[in-house]
Design a protein around this motif. Sequence first.
Motif, PDB file in Angstrom:
ATOM      1  N   PHE A  44       0.911  -1.171  -0.023  1.00 43.78           N
ATOM      2  CA  PHE A  44      -0.070  -0.082  -0.007  1.00 43.78           C
ATOM      3  C   PHE A  44       0.812   1.248  -0.165  1.00 43.78           C
ATOM      4  O   PHE A  44       0.370   2.428  -0.653  1.00 43.78           O
ATOM      5  CB  PHE A  44      -1.148   0.203   1.030  1.00 43.78           C
ATOM      6  CG  PHE A  44      -0.650   0.169   2.538  1.00 43.78           C
ATOM      7  CD1 PHE A  44      -0.231   1.605   2.965  1.00 43.78           C
ATOM      8  CD2 PHE A  44      -0.420  -0.751   3.319  1.00 43.78           C
ATOM      9  CE1 PHE A  44       0.200   1.874   4.344  1.00 43.78           C
ATOM     10  CE2 PHE A  44      -0.235  -0.611   4.928  1.00 43.78           C
ATOM     11  CZ  PHE A  44       0.350   0.941   5.060  1.00 43.78           C
ATOM     12  N   VAL A  45       1.933   1.329   0.623  1.00 44.90           N
ATOM     13  CA  VAL A  45       2.804   2.427   0.412  1.00 44.90           C
ATOM     14  C   VAL A  45       3.487   2.542  -0.837  1.00 44.90           C
ATOM     15  O   VAL A  45       3.554   3.730  -1.319  1.00 44.90           O
ATOM     16  CB  VAL A  45       4.107   2.172   1.321  1.00 44.90           C
ATOM     17  CG1 VAL A  45       5.262   3.194   1.094  1.00 44.90           C
ATOM     18  CG2 VAL A  45       3.931   2.231   2.929  1.00 44.90           C
ATOM     19  N   SER A  46       3.557   1.400  -1.831  1.00 47.49           N
ATOM     20  CA  SER A  46       3.738   1.640  -3.238  1.00 47.49           C
ATOM     21  C   SER A  46       2.927   2.439  -3.918  1.00 47.49           C
ATOM     22  O   SER A  46       3.240   3.081  -5.011  1.00 47.49           O
ATOM     23  CB  SER A  46       3.861   0.229  -3.687  1.00 47.49           C
ATOM     24  OG  SER A  46       4.997  -0.675  -2.916  1.00 47.49           O
ATOM     25  N   VAL A  47       1.704   2.502  -3.761  1.00 45.07           N
ATOM     26  CA  VAL A  47       0.546   3.208  -4.178  1.00 45.07           C
ATOM     27  C   VAL A  47       1.007   4.689  -4.077  1.00 45.07           C
ATOM     28  O   VAL A  47       0.787   5.225  -5.098  1.00 45.07           O
ATOM     29  CB  VAL A  47      -0.874   2.906  -3.643  1.00 45.07           C
ATOM     30  CG1 VAL A  47      -1.827   3.949  -4.272  1.00 45.07           C
ATOM     31  CG2 VAL A  47      -1.141   1.731  -4.016  1.00 45.07           C
ATOM     32  N   GLN A  76      -5.947  -2.810  -7.319  1.00 43.64           N
ATOM     33  CA  GLN A  76      -7.123  -2.145  -7.897  1.00 43.64           C
ATOM     34  C   GLN A  76      -6.793  -0.619  -8.286  1.00 43.64           C
ATOM     35  O   GLN A  76      -7.450  -0.212  -9.213  1.00 43.64           O
ATOM     36  CB  GLN A  76      -7.964  -1.762  -6.745  1.00 43.64           C
ATOM     37  CG  GLN A  76      -8.878  -3.077  -5.943  1.00 43.64           C
ATOM     38  CD  GLN A  76      -9.680  -3.710  -7.187  1.00 43.64           C
ATOM     39  OE1 GLN A  76     -10.320  -3.070  -8.187  1.00 43.64           O
ATOM     40  NE2 GLN A  76      -9.919  -4.909  -7.008  1.00 43.64           N
ATOM     41  N   GLU A  77      -5.915   0.035  -7.685  1.00 43.41           N
ATOM     42  CA  GLU A  77      -5.477   1.377  -8.259  1.00 43.41           C
ATOM     43  C   GLU A  77      -4.534   1.330  -9.468  1.00 43.41           C
ATOM     44  O   GLU A  77      -4.868   2.274 -10.256  1.00 43.41           O
ATOM     45  CB  GLU A  77      -4.629   1.941  -7.202  1.00 43.41           C
ATOM     46  CG  GLU A  77      -5.333   2.764  -5.838  1.00 43.41           C
ATOM     47  CD  GLU A  77      -6.489   3.475  -6.309  1.00 43.41           C
ATOM     48  OE1 GLU A  77      -6.026   4.552  -6.858  1.00 43.41           O
ATOM     49  OE2 GLU A  77      -7.391   3.327  -5.780  1.00 43.41           O
ATOM     50  N   TRP A 103       1.048  -5.931 -13.815  1.00 47.22           N
ATOM     51  CA  TRP A 103       2.246  -6.198 -13.216  1.00 47.22           C
ATOM     52  C   TRP A 103       2.480  -5.709 -11.846  1.00 47.22           C
ATOM     53  O   TRP A 103       2.971  -5.917 -11.141  1.00 47.22           O
ATOM     54  CB  TRP A 103       3.511  -6.133 -14.131  1.00 47.22           C
ATOM     55  CG  TRP A 103       3.425  -7.259 -15.234  1.00 47.22           C
ATOM     56  CD1 TRP A 103       3.203  -6.990 -16.277  1.00 47.22           C
ATOM     57  CD2 TRP A 103       3.641  -8.401 -15.073  1.00 47.22           C
ATOM     58  NE1 TRP A 103       3.242  -8.158 -17.138  1.00 47.22           N
ATOM     59  CE2 TRP A 103       3.631  -8.991 -16.277  1.00 47.22           C
ATOM     60  CE3 TRP A 103       4.150  -9.264 -14.173  1.00 47.22           C
ATOM     61  CZ2 TRP A 103       3.819 -10.538 -16.378  1.00 47.22           C
ATOM     62  CZ3 TRP A 103       4.274 -10.699 -14.317  1.00 47.22           C
ATOM     63  CH2 TRP A 103       4.166 -11.171 -15.263  1.00 47.22           C
ATOM     64  N   TYR A 104       1.941  -4.276 -11.731  1.00 50.25           N
ATOM     65  CA  TYR A 104       1.910  -3.669 -10.425  1.00 50.25           C
ATOM     66  C   TYR A 104       1.246  -4.520  -9.352  1.00 50.25           C
ATOM     67  O   TYR A 104       1.730  -4.818  -8.071  1.00 50.25           O
ATOM     68  CB  TYR A 104       1.150  -2.319 -10.588  1.00 50.25           C
ATOM     69  CG  TYR A 104       2.155  -1.457 -11.119  1.00 50.25           C
ATOM     70  CD1 TYR A 104       3.335  -0.741 -10.765  1.00 50.25           C
ATOM     71  CD2 TYR A 104       1.802  -0.766 -12.459  1.00 50.25           C
ATOM     72  CE1 TYR A 104       4.042   0.030 -11.515  1.00 50.25           C
ATOM     73  CE2 TYR A 104       2.200   0.167 -13.112  1.00 50.25           C
ATOM     74  CZ  TYR A 104       3.613   0.470 -12.681  1.00 50.25           C
ATOM     75  OH  TYR A 104       4.210   1.535 -13.379  1.00 50.25           O
ATOM     76  N   GLY A 105       0.056  -5.115  -9.889  1.00 50.47           N
ATOM     77  CA  GLY A 105      -0.736  -5.821  -8.620  1.00 50.47           C
ATOM     78  C   GLY A 105       0.082  -7.160  -8.517  1.00 50.47           C
ATOM     79  O   GLY A 105       0.014  -7.756  -7.239  1.00 50.47           O
ATOM     80  N   ILE A 106       0.575  -7.984  -9.516  1.00 48.91           N
ATOM     81  CA  ILE A 106       1.267  -8.861  -9.610  1.00 48.91           C
ATOM     82  C   ILE A 106       2.316  -8.925  -8.401  1.00 48.91           C
ATOM     83  O   ILE A 106       2.643  -9.689  -7.705  1.00 48.91           O
ATOM     84  CB  ILE A 106       1.632  -9.599 -10.823  1.00 48.91           C
ATOM     85  CG1 ILE A 106       0.276 -10.035 -11.588  1.00 48.91           C
ATOM     86  CG2 ILE A 106       2.672 -10.775 -10.406  1.00 48.91           C
ATOM     87  CD1 ILE A 106       0.673 -10.507 -13.111  1.00 48.91           C
ATOM     88  N   SER A 107       3.007  -7.892  -8.515  1.00 52.01           N
ATOM     89  CA  SER A 107       4.240  -7.678  -7.576  1.00 52.01           C
ATOM     90  C   SER A 107       3.934  -7.441  -6.512  1.00 52.01           C
ATOM     91  O   SER A 107       4.515  -7.932  -5.232  1.00 52.01           O
ATOM     92  CB  SER A 107       5.031  -6.395  -8.259  1.00 52.01           C
ATOM     93  OG  SER A 107       4.160  -5.211  -8.088  1.00 52.01           O
ATOM     94  N   GLY A 108       2.811  -6.958  -6.138  1.00 51.07           N
ATOM     95  CA  GLY A 108       2.046  -6.502  -4.474  1.00 51.07           C
ATOM     96  C   GLY A 108       1.616  -7.914  -4.026  1.00 51.07           C
ATOM     97  O   GLY A 108       2.055  -8.062  -3.036  1.00 51.07           O
ATOM     98  N   TYR A 109       1.049  -8.645  -5.001  1.00 49.98           N
ATOM     99  CA  TYR A 109       0.597 -10.065  -4.400  1.00 49.98           C
ATOM    100  C   TYR A 109       2.008 -11.137  -4.078  1.00 49.98           C
ATOM    101  O   TYR A 109       1.765 -11.732  -3.061  1.00 49.98           O
ATOM    102  CB  TYR A 109      -0.320 -10.600  -5.518  1.00 49.98           C
ATOM    103  CG  TYR A 109      -1.746 -10.406  -5.042  1.00 49.98           C
ATOM    104  CD1 TYR A 109      -2.327 -11.064  -3.992  1.00 49.98           C
ATOM    105  CD2 TYR A 109      -2.519  -9.265  -5.599  1.00 49.98           C
ATOM    106  CE1 TYR A 109      -3.835 -10.808  -3.519  1.00 49.98           C
ATOM    107  CE2 TYR A 109      -3.766  -9.143  -5.451  1.00 49.98           C
ATOM    108  CZ  TYR A 109      -4.236  -9.920  -4.417  1.00 49.98           C
ATOM    109  OH  TYR A 109      -5.884  -9.275  -4.049  1.00 49.98           O
ATOM    110  N   MET A 110       2.899 -10.921  -4.824  1.00 49.50           N
ATOM    111  CA  MET A 110       4.012 -11.703  -4.679  1.00 49.50           C
ATOM    112  C   MET A 110       4.714 -11.094  -3.180  1.00 49.50           C
ATOM    113  O   MET A 110       5.096 -12.102  -2.357  1.00 49.50           O
ATOM    114  CB  MET A 110       5.140 -11.493  -5.673  1.00 49.50           C
ATOM    115  CG  MET A 110       4.592 -11.878  -7.124  1.00 49.50           C
ATOM    116  SD  MET A 110       5.989 -11.718  -8.646  1.00 49.50           S
ATOM    117  CE  MET A 110       7.307 -12.614  -7.736  1.00 49.50           C
ATOM    118  N   VAL A 111       4.710  -9.712  -2.984  1.00 47.17           N
ATOM    119  CA  VAL A 111       5.220  -9.355  -1.742  1.00 47.17           C
ATOM    120  C   VAL A 111       4.598  -9.878  -0.646  1.00 47.17           C
ATOM    121  O   VAL A 111       4.943 -10.287   0.227  1.00 47.17           O
ATOM    122  CB  VAL A 111       5.354  -7.941  -1.763  1.00 47.17           C
ATOM    123  CG1 VAL A 111       5.799  -7.145  -0.286  1.00 47.17           C
ATOM    124  CG2 VAL A 111       6.190  -7.265  -2.834  1.00 47.17           C
ATOM    125  N   ALA A 112       2.976  -9.966  -0.811  1.00 48.17           N
ATOM    126  CA  ALA A 112       2.238 -10.326   0.184  1.00 48.17           C
ATOM    127  C   ALA A 112       2.308 -11.745   0.468  1.00 48.17           C
ATOM    128  O   ALA A 112       2.387 -12.130   1.743  1.00 48.17           O
ATOM    129  CB  ALA A 112       1.019 -10.125  -0.129  1.00 48.17           C
TER     130      ALA A 112
END
Length: 249
Positions: A89-92, A161-162, A169-178
């Motif tokens: 979420f900080v990445s947003v 979502q944002e 790929w932004y979402g994919i990277s976020g889910y990888m970190v999660a």
Amino acid sequence: MVKKLNLIIIVLLLAGKTFGQNKPIDSLNIDNIKFRQQALILPIALIGYGVISLESHTLKDINAETKEEFNEHIDEKLSLDDFSQYSPFVSVYVLNNAGIKGKNNLKDRTIILGTAYLIMGATINIIKNTGNELRPDGTSYNSFPSGHTATAFMGAEFLYQEYKNVSVWYGISGYMVAAGTGFFRMYNDRHWLGDVSAGAGIGILSTKIAYWIHPLLKRTIFKGKENLNGMIIPVYNGKQLGLSMAVTF
């Protein structure tokens, strides 16, 4: 344990009742924002796995086997999960400051994030405080569900979502970190697999609900309040490092 199970089952039933009305269409359209009922499948499945793992002997065995597998390869604990939980979420905000615009402006995305965090945090704390699940390392009885994992997946869904219309790929990277955050919660012997699964589901579902109810909040609580300022502040309580979000409007 029974009390906790009853509480979680009630939450799931309410979610199903709220978003699963017998509609002739598969989505709800509020201010041109569609909430698809299919979006509930993954988070509810993850939460369901976590809930069942509290009582299922088969899933308890999987929890134990996972713990043993990690213990065989652990040389020292790594505290990456204390930081990675906040990264999505900080990445947003980092991306927006870098000029890569997301779906919503500062005000709207901050309201959405605050709503998701409130839903997620309240859910996690209620379940933890009414439960009695011993952590794998034996330090406390508030193992279920994983708060770190919930925070990470809440942020990953927020990032997705944002920026899904900019690049998936932004979402994919976020889910990888999660997913990595959940991995390290187990690696560090702080959570069972079922804890991580339930935390992931709660985090995803919290963000989805926040987006769904945002038009209502915008029309009521935040109507006419165009000026919004906020900051994210690092906090440390002597044992854990975290982030605090302060918003004024």
